[in-house]
Design a protein around this motif. Structure first.
Motif, PDB file in Angstrom:
ATOM      1  N   GLN A 168       0.850  -1.159   0.150  1.00 14.62           N
ATOM      2  CA  GLN A 168       0.050   0.044   0.056  1.00 14.62           C
ATOM      3  C   GLN A 168       0.930   1.431   0.025  1.00 14.62           C
ATOM      4  O   GLN A 168       0.454   2.277  -0.582  1.00 14.62           O
ATOM      5  CB  GLN A 168      -0.946   0.047   1.240  1.00 14.62           C
ATOM      6  N   ALA A 203      -5.397  -0.390   6.858  1.00 12.25           N
ATOM      7  CA  ALA A 203      -4.656   0.833   6.585  1.00 12.25           C
ATOM      8  C   ALA A 203      -5.100   1.925   5.921  1.00 12.25           C
ATOM      9  O   ALA A 203      -4.394   2.441   5.116  1.00 12.25           O
ATOM     10  CB  ALA A 203      -3.171   0.595   6.231  1.00 12.25           C
ATOM     11  N   PHE A 204      -6.416   1.969   5.860  1.00 12.77           N
ATOM     12  CA  PHE A 204      -7.060   3.335   5.084  1.00 12.77           C
ATOM     13  C   PHE A 204      -8.202   3.493   5.767  1.00 12.77           C
ATOM     14  O   PHE A 204      -8.716   2.802   6.754  1.00 12.77           O
ATOM     15  CB  PHE A 204      -7.294   2.857   3.780  1.00 12.77           C
ATOM     16  N   PRO A 233      -5.293   9.788  -3.630  1.00 13.95           N
ATOM     17  CA  PRO A 233      -5.545   8.835  -4.544  1.00 13.95           C
ATOM     18  C   PRO A 233      -7.018   8.341  -4.513  1.00 13.95           C
ATOM     19  O   PRO A 233      -7.444   7.759  -3.394  1.00 13.95           O
ATOM     20  CB  PRO A 233      -4.420   7.873  -4.217  1.00 13.95           C
ATOM     21  N   LEU A 234      -7.585   8.052  -5.471  1.00 16.67           N
ATOM     22  CA  LEU A 234      -9.005   7.336  -5.480  1.00 16.67           C
ATOM     23  C   LEU A 234      -9.153   6.453  -6.673  1.00 16.67           C
ATOM     24  O   LEU A 234      -8.644   6.681  -7.911  1.00 16.67           O
ATOM     25  CB  LEU A 234     -10.121   8.511  -5.675  1.00 16.67           C
ATOM     26  N   SER A 235      -9.451   5.055  -6.283  1.00 18.35           N
ATOM     27  CA  SER A 235      -9.649   4.136  -7.376  1.00 18.35           C
ATOM     28  C   SER A 235     -10.874   3.541  -7.051  1.00 18.35           C
ATOM     29  O   SER A 235     -11.485   3.427  -6.093  1.00 18.35           O
ATOM     30  CB  SER A 235      -8.563   3.071  -7.207  1.00 18.35           C
ATOM     31  N   ASP A 280      -8.308   4.939 -11.962  1.00 20.22           N
ATOM     32  CA  ASP A 280      -7.463   5.659 -10.929  1.00 20.22           C
ATOM     33  C   ASP A 280      -7.353   7.074 -11.211  1.00 20.22           C
ATOM     34  O   ASP A 280      -6.994   7.591 -12.243  1.00 20.22           O
ATOM     35  CB  ASP A 280      -5.877   5.147 -11.699  1.00 20.22           C
ATOM     36  N   GLN A 288       0.767   4.048  -2.957  1.00 16.33           N
ATOM     37  CA  GLN A 288      -0.037   5.149  -2.222  1.00 16.33           C
ATOM     38  C   GLN A 288      -1.340   4.982  -2.203  1.00 16.33           C
ATOM     39  O   GLN A 288      -2.211   5.988  -2.590  1.00 16.33           O
ATOM     40  CB  GLN A 288       0.392   6.260  -3.174  1.00 16.33           C
ATOM     41  N   GLY A 289      -1.719   3.667  -1.663  1.00 17.44           N
ATOM     42  CA  GLY A 289      -3.159   3.803  -1.465  1.00 17.44           C
ATOM     43  C   GLY A 289      -4.080   3.542  -2.708  1.00 17.44           C
ATOM     44  O   GLY A 289      -5.314   3.653  -2.680  1.00 17.44           O
ATOM     45  N   ARG A 290      -3.861   3.153  -3.719  1.00 14.14           N
ATOM     46  CA  ARG A 290      -4.388   3.081  -5.084  1.00 14.14           C
ATOM     47  C   ARG A 290      -4.949   1.813  -4.990  1.00 14.14           C
ATOM     48  O   ARG A 290      -6.110   1.495  -5.381  1.00 14.14           O
ATOM     49  CB  ARG A 290      -3.899   3.372  -6.674  1.00 14.14           C
ATOM     50  N   VAL A 291      -4.449   0.861  -4.173  1.00 17.01           N
ATOM     51  CA  VAL A 291      -5.058  -0.442  -4.067  1.00 17.01           C
ATOM     52  C   VAL A 291      -5.050  -0.749  -2.645  1.00 17.01           C
ATOM     53  O   VAL A 291      -4.043  -0.511  -1.928  1.00 17.01           O
ATOM     54  CB  VAL A 291      -4.432  -1.677  -4.859  1.00 17.01           C
ATOM     55  N   ARG A 292      -6.099  -1.100  -2.046  1.00 19.04           N
ATOM     56  CA  ARG A 292      -6.081  -1.315  -0.639  1.00 19.04           C
ATOM     57  C   ARG A 292      -5.926  -2.912  -0.307  1.00 19.04           C
ATOM     58  O   ARG A 292      -6.526  -3.912  -1.010  1.00 19.04           O
ATOM     59  CB  ARG A 292      -7.504  -0.945  -0.143  1.00 19.04           C
ATOM     60  N   TYR A 320     -11.427  -0.318 -14.378  1.00 19.69           N
ATOM     61  CA  TYR A 320     -10.836   0.308 -12.950  1.00 19.69           C
ATOM     62  C   TYR A 320     -10.401   1.670 -13.215  1.00 19.69           C
ATOM     63  O   TYR A 320      -9.553   1.977 -14.257  1.00 19.69           O
ATOM     64  CB  TYR A 320      -9.687  -0.650 -12.525  1.00 19.69           C
TER      65      TYR A 320
END
Lengths: 349, 378
Positions: free
Chosen positions: A61, B237-238, B247-249, B303, A65-69, B301
């Motif tokens: 992660q 961890a988010f 960042p948003l996906s 990004d 940078q948090g693009r995939v959790r 998907y």
């Protein structure tokens, strides 16, 4: 009578109200929401493997940078496989290979998996610091731990041992560690005497043995290494008269037998088509050696990680164990074995 | 018998027989009482001070604003306390209205008959059911039956069921303690039943009701077992909520639990507010500039970076309630079972925070009760 009717009407209204609440809730979030949030890789399973998966998830992660959790749960090896075979998780952590009945559940649900050993662990048998016993044979261990054993003094195990009351500590029956130890020592998984103090928390076992002069317990090497000052680790004699103590070296070179075990992740083979899952698994495998060392496990040889990375890329599904919890496998042996998805067919050896 | 027959004590200043023994009993009762109190209090003080010695030095700004980590020095409780907060909000949202209304109905309106007696007994028994049973019920009903997933919503509903009996019982006790004369007076000057309840019974019962609610919430905040059962996670961890320019996906279209599209042939027209990278299911990658739109298949998907509207949307309950979660007790539970001693320090620190929250809640209850009591005049 009227009052009774009123009561019935009241109860009926209450039930309807609850039902309405439930129904209006139904189309709510969960599924629709999952599509709005970032793609989340779901991991669950063994608490033994948890520290490794946690470190991998954390590193991955941070890297993207948090693009995939990535989330990691710890409902145990068995609990993890139950969810994995229902298609609820992408990856299942396991401290023993998948068993025949779990393979069957997965197959019935159309879930196939890539089996990836990520490290080795050395199950360590520990005693109180003041106990002069330094090594035991597997046969002696079996005489203590076998189902129905009535040994309650160290002297009964071996007349050379001190006259100490024996108190036993071990992991609970839902744990993969319990499965492996019972298979390795008693010859049958899950078969063990019941008059011991079980705990899902290995620190409780540490505490129990450290405060009990006649105590004996077992858990993963990482817990021993953190508590070396308080406990003795027994060298184990597999029956050839040459006892070997647990350590990073003896587990890695395969001489600590039969209590060395591989620990695994099982990845849903269909999910590996998704680039995020594939990237994560590749990250996990290429960092597994380092993560293993940091979390108290023993890394596999580099060529093994390369082979498993390839298997993940090619989505080679199946287990090398054929649904049985085999004891004392070396990595080389594992790598040479055929992979199967159904127990019974093409059973190895 | 005449008055003269009654034996008269001659010397009124003499100590009556057995007085010393009675005094002794009276004093020793006080001593036993003090001892009992001290044992309870002493245990609490010992517990808190041990937690403080173990984990006090871990409590700092970073501990509250860091995610859990495999490195014990970096490990924090951010996802845990945010998770706990959102779960408790959800719990309160469902449990308070349901509990108070049921309590009011059962006490004020329900006719006295066998059915209400059965309901009463059931409610009282529910208050004593072990929490893991509620977890089992929730796993079957919410997670699997209604397919709500392992979400904050399910956790909130589970805990709401768990504390519902507590709130109902407390509400009933509070309503019952309002003197009958108050109701009669209101009714006698022509108030309807609801007016009497709304203006008189409920305000007077409020201190008791609030206490019940807070006791229930304090219990819910420390629950672990039912949440682990319904799939509460350990490493998250988010946060379920986001800020602008993060960042948003996300995946386009309806997806199943593992994030695969349910209908791969469906198409959707999307417009992105920030530059975005689209990964199409066929493996192609498309770059979109801010404000551009495109027709894409389900499963694409995206990004990008979050806009203000994305951030605001993520704060809406219907958005965060569907997310996966962890809570403070689960995080603590994990840290206590790790081999490294530093993790147990983090667990102790988390324990202190949890205790502080509980104390704060109870303090709020006492203050509220005091305020509400003062406003009562009868």
């Amino acid at each position: 009578m009227r009052k009774l009717l009123l009561g019935v009407a009241g109860a009926a209204t209450a039930v309807t109200a609850l039902a309405i609440t439930a129904i209006t809730l139904q189309p709510a979030p969960a599924e629709a929401q999952a599509s709005r949030g970032a793609f989340t890789i779901l991991i669950d399973g063994s608490s033994t493997v948890f520290p490794m998966s946690e470190a991998a998830a954390e590193g991955f992660q941070a890297q993207n940078q948090g693009r995939v959790r990535v989330t990691v749960g710890e409902s145990g090896t068995g609990g993890g496989f139950r969810r994995f075979c229902r298609g609820e998780t992408h990856i299942s952590d396991a401290s023993r290979p998948i068993l025949a009945r779990e393979m069957e559940t997965c197959r019935a649900a159309g879930v196939s998996y890539v089996e990836i050993p990520v490290a080795f662990d050395g199950l360590t048998v520990v005693t109180h610091q003041s106990n002069p016993v330094r090594s035991m044979t597997v046969a002696e261990l079996r005489s203590v731990w076998r189902a129905g054993s009535t040994i309650n003094n160290w002297r009964q195990i071996n007349p050379a041992f001190p006259d100490l009351r024996l108190s036993l500590f071990g992991p609970g029956t839902a744990s993969g560690t319990f499965d492996y130890f019972t298979e390795a020592v008693n010859g049958t998984a899950k078969s063990q005497r019941t008059d011991y103090t079980p705990s899902e928390d290995d620190n409780v076992i540490v505490q129990g043995v450290a405060t009990n002069p006649g105590g004996m317990g077992y858990f993963g090497l990482a817990y021993y290494e953190e508590n070396q000052g308080r406990l003795n680790a027994l060298a184990i004699d597999p029956g050839n008269g040459r006892p070997v103590g647990p350590s990073t070296e003896t587990v890695a070179n395969g001489t600590y037998q039969p209590l060395s075990r591989p620990i695994f992740i099982y990845v849903n083979a269909a999910a590996l088509r998704r680039p995020q899952v594939q990237q994560f698994v590749q990250y996990y495998i290429s960092n597994a050696g380092r993560i293993a060392r940091e979390t108290g496990y023993i890394s596999l040889p580099a060529n093994a990680y390369q082979t498993y990375a390839q298997r993940a890329t090619q989505r080679q599904a199946g287990t090398a164990f054929g649904g049985r919890n085999e004891i004392g496998m070396t990595v080389t042996e594992l790598l040479g074995r055929p992979l199967v998805l159904a127990s019974g067919t093409a059973a190895p050896r | 018998m005449s008055v003269a027959d009654v034996p008269v004590r001659q010397d009124l200043t003499a100590r009556p027989p057995g007085l010393a023994a009675r005094h002794f009993k009276s004093h020793s009762f006080v001593i036993w009482g003090i001892l009992a109190t001290l044992i309870g209090l002493g245990t609490l003080v010992a517990l808190v001070s041990e937690l403080w010695v173990d984990g006090g030095h871990r409590i700092n700004w970073d501990f509250f604003w860091s995610f859990p980590s495999s490195n014990p020095e970096d490990a924090g409780i951010l996802s845990a306390w945010v998770g706990s907060l959102l779960v408790i909000l959800t719990t309160a949202f469902f449990a308070i209205p349901l509990g108070v209304l049921s309590g009011l109905y059962l006490e004020e309106y329900a006719p006295k008959n066998p059915i209400t007696s059965v309901i009463e007994i059931a409610v009282n028994n529910l208050a004593g059911v072990p929490s893991i049973i509620f977890g089992l019920l929730a796993l079957g009903l919410f997670v699997q039956g209604l397919a709500l997933g392992q979400s904050i919503l399910v956790a909130g509903l589970t805990l709401a069921l768990l504390i519902l009996p507590v709130i109902i019982v407390a509400t009933r006790e509070a309503v019952r303690s309002v003197p009958q004369e108050i109701r009669q007076a209101a009714l006698s000057v022509g108030a309807t039943k609801w007016q009497a309840t709304q203006h008189h019974v409920l305000p007077y019962a409020m201190p008791g009701v609030v206490t019940g609610i807070i006791i229930g919430i304090s219990r819910a905040i420390g629950e672990t077992a039912p949440l682990i059962l319904i799939g509460g996670l350990t490493f998250v961890a988010f946060l379920p909520i986001t800020q602008p320019n993060q960042p948003l996906s996300y995946t386009i279209g309806e997806v199943d639990q593992l994030g695969s599209p349910i209908d791969p042939d469906a198409m959707e027209r999307i417009t992105v507010s920030n530059p975005a990278t689209l990964s199409l299911p066929d493996g192609n990658v498309v770059e979109l500039a801010a404000g551009q739109s495109m027709e894409v298949p389900s499963g694409t998907y995206v990004d990008t970076m979050s806009s203000w509207s994305d951030a605001i949307a993520s704060w809406m309950p219907w958005s965060w309630s569907g997310q996966s979660f962890t809570v403070m007790p689960i995080q603590m539970f994990n840290w206590t079972s790790r081999p490294e001693a530093e993790f147990r320090e983090a667990a102790a620190a988390a324990g202190l925070v949890l205790l502080a929250i509980t104390l704060l809640l109870n303090g709020a209850a006492i203050w509220l009760r005091y305020r509400l009591r003062r406003s009562i005049k009868w």
